[in-house]
Design a protein around this motif. Sequence first.
Motif, PDB file in Angstrom:
ATOM      1  N   SER A  43       0.522  -0.724  -0.264  1.00  0.00           N
ATOM      2  CA  SER A  43      -0.339  -0.217  -0.042  1.00  0.00           C
ATOM      3  C   SER A  43       0.737   0.895   0.333  1.00  0.00           C
ATOM      4  O   SER A  43       1.880   1.306   0.587  1.00  0.00           O
ATOM      5  N   ARG A  44       0.521   2.255  -0.936  1.00  0.00           N
ATOM      6  CA  ARG A  44       1.009   3.550  -0.633  1.00  0.00           C
ATOM      7  C   ARG A  44       0.680   4.125   0.322  1.00  0.00           C
ATOM      8  O   ARG A  44       2.040   4.879   0.914  1.00  0.00           O
ATOM      9  N   TYR A  45      -0.535   4.149   0.506  1.00  0.00           N
ATOM     10  CA  TYR A  45      -0.641   4.668   2.365  1.00  0.00           C
ATOM     11  C   TYR A  45      -0.406   3.878   2.829  1.00  0.00           C
ATOM     12  O   TYR A  45      -0.635   4.788   4.438  1.00  0.00           O
ATOM     13  N   GLY A  46      -1.327   3.326   2.677  1.00  0.00           N
ATOM     14  CA  GLY A  46      -1.065   2.292   4.608  1.00  0.00           C
ATOM     15  C   GLY A  46       0.760   1.202   4.680  1.00  0.00           C
ATOM     16  O   GLY A  46       1.186   1.689   3.674  1.00  0.00           O
ATOM     17  N   ASP A  47       0.318   0.565   5.651  1.00  0.00           N
ATOM     18  CA  ASP A  47       1.859  -0.062   6.546  1.00  0.00           C
ATOM     19  C   ASP A  47       1.206  -1.442   5.920  1.00  0.00           C
ATOM     20  O   ASP A  47      -0.126  -1.630   6.132  1.00  0.00           O
ATOM     21  N   THR A  48       2.170  -2.141   5.632  1.00  0.00           N
ATOM     22  CA  THR A  48       1.771  -3.476   5.105  1.00  0.00           C
ATOM     23  C   THR A  48       3.217  -4.526   5.269  1.00  0.00           C
ATOM     24  O   THR A  48       4.349  -4.409   5.635  1.00  0.00           O
ATOM     25  N   MET A  49       2.712  -5.384   6.045  1.00  0.00           N
ATOM     26  CA  MET A  49       3.814  -6.551   6.656  1.00  0.00           C
ATOM     27  C   MET A  49       4.399  -7.807   5.883  1.00  0.00           C
ATOM     28  O   MET A  49       3.002  -8.027   5.464  1.00  0.00           O
ATOM     29  N   PHE A  50       5.176  -8.158   5.397  1.00  0.00           N
ATOM     30  CA  PHE A  50       5.110  -9.400   4.568  1.00  0.00           C
ATOM     31  C   PHE A  50       5.411 -10.818   5.618  1.00  0.00           C
ATOM     32  O   PHE A  50       6.680 -10.584   6.041  1.00  0.00           O
ATOM     33  N   ASN A  51       5.227 -11.867   5.750  1.00  0.00           N
ATOM     34  CA  ASN A  51       5.310 -13.413   7.011  1.00  0.00           C
ATOM     35  C   ASN A  51       6.405 -13.519   5.665  1.00  0.00           C
ATOM     36  O   ASN A  51       6.713 -13.188   4.464  1.00  0.00           O
ATOM     37  N   GLU A  52       7.239 -15.290   6.201  1.00  0.00           N
ATOM     38  CA  GLU A  52       8.098 -15.890   5.617  1.00  0.00           C
ATOM     39  C   GLU A  52       7.474 -16.230   4.423  1.00  0.00           C
ATOM     40  O   GLU A  52       8.240 -15.702   3.212  1.00  0.00           O
ATOM     41  N   ILE A  53       6.418 -16.947   4.666  1.00  0.00           N
ATOM     42  CA  ILE A  53       5.649 -17.454   3.865  1.00  0.00           C
ATOM     43  C   ILE A  53       5.390 -16.348   2.364  1.00  0.00           C
ATOM     44  O   ILE A  53       5.469 -16.777   1.301  1.00  0.00           O
ATOM     45  N   GLN A  54       4.751 -15.062   2.985  1.00  0.00           N
ATOM     46  CA  GLN A  54       4.901 -14.873   1.754  1.00  0.00           C
ATOM     47  C   GLN A  54       5.494 -13.624   1.481  1.00  0.00           C
ATOM     48  O   GLN A  54       5.929 -13.234  -0.584  1.00  0.00           O
ATOM     49  N   LEU A  55       6.912 -12.870   1.999  1.00  0.00           N
ATOM     50  CA  LEU A  55       8.052 -13.036   1.439  1.00  0.00           C
ATOM     51  C   LEU A  55       8.822 -13.734  -0.206  1.00  0.00           C
ATOM     52  O   LEU A  55       9.233 -13.797  -1.143  1.00  0.00           O
ATOM     53  N   HIS A  88      14.180 -16.166   9.425  1.00  0.00           N
ATOM     54  CA  HIS A  88      12.809 -16.299   9.828  1.00  0.00           C
ATOM     55  C   HIS A  88      12.075 -14.823  10.347  1.00  0.00           C
ATOM     56  O   HIS A  88      11.256 -14.598  11.005  1.00  0.00           O
ATOM     57  N   GLY A  89      12.412 -13.649  10.001  1.00  0.00           N
ATOM     58  CA  GLY A  89      11.427 -12.527  10.304  1.00  0.00           C
ATOM     59  C   GLY A  89      10.083 -12.140   9.113  1.00  0.00           C
ATOM     60  O   GLY A  89       9.580 -12.481   8.665  1.00  0.00           O
ATOM     61  N   TYR A  90      10.704 -10.300   9.458  1.00  0.00           N
ATOM     62  CA  TYR A  90       9.661  -9.812   8.142  1.00  0.00           C
ATOM     63  C   TYR A  90      10.129  -8.754   7.142  1.00  0.00           C
ATOM     64  O   TYR A  90      10.832  -7.716   7.704  1.00  0.00           O
ATOM     65  N   LEU A  91       8.982  -8.356   6.580  1.00  0.00           N
ATOM     66  CA  LEU A  91       9.682  -7.378   5.786  1.00  0.00           C
ATOM     67  C   LEU A  91       8.082  -6.001   6.024  1.00  0.00           C
ATOM     68  O   LEU A  91       7.045  -6.539   5.969  1.00  0.00           O
ATOM     69  N   PHE A  92       8.744  -5.034   6.650  1.00  0.00           N
ATOM     70  CA  PHE A  92       6.999  -4.289   6.731  1.00  0.00           C
ATOM     71  C   PHE A  92       7.503  -2.688   6.109  1.00  0.00           C
ATOM     72  O   PHE A  92       8.801  -1.772   6.046  1.00  0.00           O
ATOM     73  N   PHE A  93       5.938  -2.628   5.183  1.00  0.00           N
ATOM     74  CA  PHE A  93       6.616  -1.452   4.609  1.00  0.00           C
ATOM     75  C   PHE A  93       5.782  -0.423   4.762  1.00  0.00           C
ATOM     76  O   PHE A  93       4.782  -0.185   5.383  1.00  0.00           O
ATOM     77  N   VAL A  94       6.141   1.297   5.456  1.00  0.00           N
ATOM     78  CA  VAL A  94       5.523   1.766   6.064  1.00  0.00           C
ATOM     79  C   VAL A  94       5.485   2.799   4.791  1.00  0.00           C
ATOM     80  O   VAL A  94       5.741   3.344   4.333  1.00  0.00           O
ATOM     81  N   GLY A  95       3.894   2.930   4.815  1.00  0.00           N
ATOM     82  CA  GLY A  95       3.406   3.885   3.671  1.00  0.00           C
ATOM     83  C   GLY A  95       3.261   5.800   4.486  1.00  0.00           C
ATOM     84  O   GLY A  95       3.530   5.602   5.188  1.00  0.00           O
ATOM     85  N   THR A  96       3.090   6.463   3.266  1.00  0.00           N
ATOM     86  CA  THR A  96       3.196   7.332   3.250  1.00  0.00           C
ATOM     87  C   THR A  96       1.426   8.253   3.998  1.00  0.00           C
ATOM     88  O   THR A  96       0.706   7.754   3.414  1.00  0.00           O
TER      89      THR A  96
END
Length: 99
Positions: A43-55, A88-96
């Motif tokens: 998401s451009r404006y929201g936060d998005t987090m992906f776990n290991e499977i999604q990554l 075994h972590g996450y990727l956390f996208f911080v939207g604007t």
Amino acid sequence: MPLVVYVEDQNHERMAKTHEDRKETFLALCEAAPDGSVLKAVSRYGDTMFNEIQLKRFVAELNRLPENKKNSTVRKLMAAAEFAIASHGYLFFVGTTPM
């Protein structure tokens, strides 16, 4: 303000940080991605987090991009995703915040 991306460990402690380029080429790829893809979920404006499977799906989708779309931002995000998977972590996208 460009998208900021954090690699987080299992306890959500931040281990690394990167960001989108000023031209927002990664977000353009995400917005143009087909429905149902992991890229489309960023998401451009929201936060998005992906776990290991999604990554793992995220990396596979980025690998399938044409070579001319794999710019430095995409390569940085692929490396960040691989680091998160190995940890075994996450990727956390911080939207604007919308203006």
